[in-house]
Design an enzyme around this catalytic site. Sequence first.
Site, PDB file in Angstrom:
ATOM      1  N   ASP A   1       1.381  -7.498  -8.174  1.00  0.00           N
ATOM      2  CA  ASP A   1       0.996  -7.487  -9.597  1.00  0.00           C
ATOM      3  C   ASP A   1       1.197  -8.876 -10.213  1.00  0.00           C
ATOM      4  OD1 ASP A   1       3.850  -6.935  -9.257  1.00  0.00           O
ATOM      5  OD2 ASP A   1       3.909  -6.773 -11.428  1.00  0.00           O
TER       6      ASP A   1
ATOM      7  N   HIS B   1      -1.758  -4.893  -0.343  1.00  0.00           N
ATOM      8  CA  HIS B   1      -1.782  -4.584  -1.789  1.00  0.00           C
ATOM      9  C   HIS B   1      -1.374  -5.840  -2.549  1.00  0.00           C
ATOM     10  CE1 HIS B   1      -1.531  -1.963  -5.374  1.00  0.00           C
ATOM     11  NE2 HIS B   1      -0.541  -2.771  -5.732  1.00  0.00           N
TER      12      HIS B   1
ATOM     13  N   ASP C   1      -2.675   0.216   6.514  1.00  0.00           N
ATOM     14  CA  ASP C   1      -3.259  -1.053   6.074  1.00  0.00           C
ATOM     15  C   ASP C   1      -4.378  -0.749   5.078  1.00  0.00           C
ATOM     16  OD1 ASP C   1      -3.935  -3.690   5.797  1.00  0.00           O
ATOM     17  OD2 ASP C   1      -5.096  -3.793   7.658  1.00  0.00           O
TER      18      ASP C   1
ATOM     19  N   GLU D   1       2.409  -3.284   0.148  1.00  0.00           N
ATOM     20  CA  GLU D   1       2.430  -4.295  -0.913  1.00  0.00           C
ATOM     21  C   GLU D   1       3.210  -5.517  -0.412  1.00  0.00           C
ATOM     22  OE1 GLU D   1       3.453  -2.847  -4.836  1.00  0.00           O
ATOM     23  OE2 GLU D   1       3.235  -4.831  -5.762  1.00  0.00           O
TER      24      GLU D   1
END
Length: 409
Positions: free
Chosen positions: A23, A333, A379, A388
């Site tokens: 993020d 991710h 994956d 992630e």
Amino acid sequence: YHPSSGKQSGSLNSPKGWYDAGDYNKYVVNASFPLGQFFLLEEQYPNSVADGDLNIPESGNGISDYLDELKYEMDWVLTMQDEDGGMFHKLTTKNFEGMVMPHEATNQKYIVGKGTAASLDFAGAAAQAARIFMPYDSIYAEKCLQAAKKAYNWSLENPQLEFVNPEDISTGQYGDTNFDDEFFWATSQLFITTSDNSYLEHLKKEDIDFNYSPGDGWTKFMRFMGIFTLLENKSLLPDELYVTFREGILNTADDLTMRTKTNDYFQCVDDFQWGSNSDVLNTAMIIAQAYRLEKKPEYLTAVRQAADYILGNNAVGYSFVTGFGDNPPMFIHHRQSAADGIVDPVPGLLSGGPNKDKQDVTDGVVYPENVTPMKSWVDHEDSYASNEICLNWNSPITYILGFLEQESK
Ligand SMILES: [Ca+2]
Ligand SMILES: [Ca+2]
Ligand SMILES: [Ca+2]
């Protein structure tokens, strides 16, 4: 400022720093702890990464590119200190951004909360930064030390202020309710940097638990970060305390090394939780410190086996590091890797690894049916629970690979 910061209006200029994970937010707890792990490599094996090695804007400035990069993060964390010394917990949007590139992640960001964990973690990292940067920039080093002391003193006044996400904020919480490990880490770093015996008095009172169960996670690992630094500075410690720490680390390392002999794939973890790859690497860091104390070949072998596990000798047959090995993750991710229109993901990112709890199933991620804990990994770019990336996962792999490179020479 979000109201949880204690300020009703205004804004803060808070540039630089690294995105925490997949993020685009920045968290003081998980900036400080990885900095501690990264700094350890620099303290024990100085200049492993030379100036010019990383091809970054600071290449050619005469200072290790590794230190330049760590300073970029340190500069950001320094901006997160309130006037009273307490640390704001995070700089974040209210909700996670979509899978877009950074320049498209334009939602309003807020300075959110303050808390004991962030303040102590920052104190630990900043006190260590003061030692690391002293030979290069004494003014910066002094700034880090003063900031560390302010954050520590604030924590003594606010020893139990737990951070909890405000109702309108849904990004990472990095929650914690027990601050003993954070106190120990911060106190150890301040003592070694300052040689001030008032910190030593705190350390003497601590009843240290040297057990480390894989799955304990990063917050309990902080006490080890303190012990590692204390062991490097034998001359500053009373003999009795040094012997206690040394025996504690050697016993724990012996126990962990034994586990590598019976566990599948010769690594220490038998409880695969969120970020299990970092558990494999953190346990290897403990064994690596034992090797620095006693050059037993079996310690070095155990550390190497942890690296082997991460790089492909594991139950899913993948290298867990993007861009490395024959079969690395392709769908990590990570927003930039997902949105950049380039097939290969950004290289050098460590996948979180098998996670028996599979929290992302509720968001539609599909794992193989009846999958065992050690194979609970996919994956897929939606799999935040197994695939992630995160700063405090990339930091122990950096340490372990740096350690192996230097100790295998
Ligand atoms: Ca440089
Ligand atoms: Ca804690
Ligand atoms: Ca891509």
